[in-house]
Design a protein around this motif. Structure first.
Motif, PDB file in Angstrom:
ATOM      1  N   LEU A 112      18.233 -31.004 -60.393  1.00 41.76           N
ATOM      2  CA  LEU A 112      19.522 -31.254 -60.120  1.00 41.76           C
ATOM      3  C   LEU A 112      19.381 -29.482 -60.403  1.00 41.76           C
ATOM      4  CD1 LEU A 112      21.584 -34.481 -60.486  1.00 41.76           C
ATOM      5  CD2 LEU A 112      20.268 -33.460 -58.538  1.00 41.76           C
ATOM      6  N   ILE A 113      19.984 -28.633 -60.875  1.00 41.31           N
ATOM      7  CA  ILE A 113      20.349 -27.694 -61.791  1.00 41.31           C
ATOM      8  C   ILE A 113      18.638 -26.484 -61.104  1.00 41.31           C
ATOM      9  CG2 ILE A 113      20.671 -26.464 -63.000  1.00 41.31           C
ATOM     10  CD1 ILE A 113      21.885 -27.469 -64.910  1.00 41.31           C
ATOM     11  N   ALA A 114      17.959 -26.843 -61.428  1.00 46.00           N
ATOM     12  CA  ALA A 114      16.863 -26.320 -60.526  1.00 46.00           C
ATOM     13  C   ALA A 114      17.081 -27.038 -58.510  1.00 46.00           C
ATOM     14  CB  ALA A 114      15.730 -27.065 -60.951  1.00 46.00           C
ATOM     15  N   GLY A 115      17.051 -27.868 -58.513  1.00 40.72           N
ATOM     16  CA  GLY A 115      16.975 -27.670 -57.356  1.00 40.72           C
ATOM     17  C   GLY A 115      18.114 -26.992 -56.251  1.00 40.72           C
ATOM     18  N   ILE A 116      19.479 -26.549 -56.492  1.00 40.37           N
ATOM     19  CA  ILE A 116      20.372 -26.221 -56.611  1.00 40.37           C
ATOM     20  C   ILE A 116      20.508 -24.061 -56.323  1.00 40.37           C
ATOM     21  CG2 ILE A 116      22.811 -25.776 -57.310  1.00 40.37           C
ATOM     22  CD1 ILE A 116      23.432 -28.460 -58.268  1.00 40.37           C
ATOM     23  N   LYS A 117      19.432 -24.076 -57.789  1.00 35.43           N
ATOM     24  CA  LYS A 117      19.250 -22.943 -57.962  1.00 35.43           C
ATOM     25  C   LYS A 117      18.354 -22.423 -56.796  1.00 35.43           C
ATOM     26  CE  LYS A 117      17.289 -19.622 -61.077  1.00 35.43           C
ATOM     27  NZ  LYS A 117      16.683 -18.851 -61.957  1.00 35.43           N
ATOM     28  N   GLN A 118      17.010 -23.110 -56.758  1.00 34.99           N
ATOM     29  CA  GLN A 118      15.923 -23.182 -55.570  1.00 34.99           C
ATOM     30  C   GLN A 118      16.763 -22.950 -54.088  1.00 34.99           C
ATOM     31  OE1 GLN A 118      13.235 -22.003 -55.927  1.00 34.99           O
ATOM     32  NE2 GLN A 118      12.793 -21.762 -53.537  1.00 34.99           N
ATOM     33  N   ALA A 119      17.648 -23.811 -53.679  1.00 39.46           N
ATOM     34  CA  ALA A 119      18.250 -23.723 -52.449  1.00 39.46           C
ATOM     35  C   ALA A 119      19.516 -22.698 -52.224  1.00 39.46           C
ATOM     36  CB  ALA A 119      19.318 -25.330 -52.078  1.00 39.46           C
ATOM     37  N   GLY A 120      20.304 -22.551 -53.623  1.00 36.70           N
ATOM     38  CA  GLY A 120      20.808 -21.008 -53.489  1.00 36.70           C
ATOM     39  C   GLY A 120      20.467 -19.986 -53.427  1.00 36.70           C
ATOM     40  N   GLU A 121      18.967 -19.801 -53.604  1.00 29.49           N
ATOM     41  CA  GLU A 121      17.870 -18.510 -53.525  1.00 29.49           C
ATOM     42  C   GLU A 121      17.657 -19.037 -52.017  1.00 29.49           C
ATOM     43  OE1 GLU A 121      15.440 -18.969 -56.707  1.00 29.49           O
ATOM     44  OE2 GLU A 121      16.652 -18.316 -58.207  1.00 29.49           O
ATOM     45  N   SER A 122      17.226 -19.326 -51.346  1.00 28.64           N
ATOM     46  CA  SER A 122      16.120 -19.586 -50.474  1.00 28.64           C
ATOM     47  C   SER A 122      17.527 -19.508 -49.280  1.00 28.64           C
ATOM     48  CB  SER A 122      16.066 -21.236 -50.104  1.00 28.64           C
ATOM     49  OG  SER A 122      14.954 -21.513 -51.045  1.00 28.64           O
ATOM     50  N   LEU A 123      18.784 -20.125 -49.478  1.00 27.71           N
ATOM     51  CA  LEU A 123      20.580 -19.787 -48.728  1.00 27.71           C
ATOM     52  C   LEU A 123      20.162 -18.570 -48.522  1.00 27.71           C
ATOM     53  CD1 LEU A 123      22.020 -22.836 -49.890  1.00 27.71           C
ATOM     54  CD2 LEU A 123      21.110 -22.596 -46.829  1.00 27.71           C
ATOM     55  N   ALA A 124      20.115 -17.413 -49.111  1.00 27.90           N
ATOM     56  CA  ALA A 124      20.206 -16.370 -49.636  1.00 27.90           C
ATOM     57  C   ALA A 124      19.846 -15.355 -49.228  1.00 27.90           C
ATOM     58  CB  ALA A 124      19.790 -15.816 -51.077  1.00 27.90           C
ATOM     59  N   MET A 125      18.914 -15.448 -48.335  1.00 26.72           N
ATOM     60  CA  MET A 125      17.448 -15.448 -47.681  1.00 26.72           C
ATOM     61  C   MET A 125      18.015 -14.977 -46.393  1.00 26.72           C
ATOM     62  SD  MET A 125      13.428 -15.264 -48.715  1.00 26.72           S
ATOM     63  CE  MET A 125      14.031 -17.788 -49.118  1.00 26.72           C
TER      64      MET A 125
END
Length: 144
Positions: A112-125
């Motif tokens: 879940l933490i990996a998914g949250i981090k990935q989503a956050g990084e992708s959303l930042a774009m």
């Protein structure tokens, strides 16, 4: 019963990961865990929960829900229309893949933490930056 999937420490780590991810983007990320298994399609169950949680009420329509059903070993990741009009399937695949890699090892909190981090990084774009006072949705895990 509802919290047997995660320890209290894991819940705190996950909720902190949401806070950290939302520091780099204007997206709103939520986790929902259900132990109900009476649905036919995890994606449709996630869509219903997305609306029930009011995730379609953000200013930029930029909410992401990670919906988990440990009982059925299924999950879905969905985003609101503000995200979906900007991103392709690879956005969602990257988040899913980050989670699955850890889930296969039995490390659900880490997934879940990996998914949250990935989503956050992708959303930042697409939704960079975040004014500190603009958190529109709770960061805690919801359950049913």
């Amino acid at each position: 019963m509802e919290r047997e999937f995660l320890t209290e420490q894991e819940v705190q780590r996950i909720e902190q990961a949401i806070v950290e991810a939302e520091k780099v983007c204007r997206g709103e990320i939520r986790i929902h865990i259900t132990h109900k298994s009476d649905y036919d399609d995890v994606l449709m169950a996630a869509v219903d929960k997305f609306a029930e949680l009011g995730m379609d009420n953000t200013e930029e329509r930029n909410g992401v829900l990670i919906y988990i059903c440990p009982v059925k070993k299924e999950f879905a990741i969905i985003g609101d229309e503000g995200i979906n009009k900007l991103v392709g399937q690879d956005f969602w695949d990257a988040t899913r893949d980050a989670m699955v890699q850890e889930f296969k090892k039995g490390r659900f909190a880490d997934g879940l933490i990996a998914g949250i981090k990935q989503a956050g990084e992708s959303l930042a774009m697409f939704f960079p930056g975040r004014p500190a006072s603009k958190n529109q949705l709770p960061n805690h895990i919801s359950y049913d």
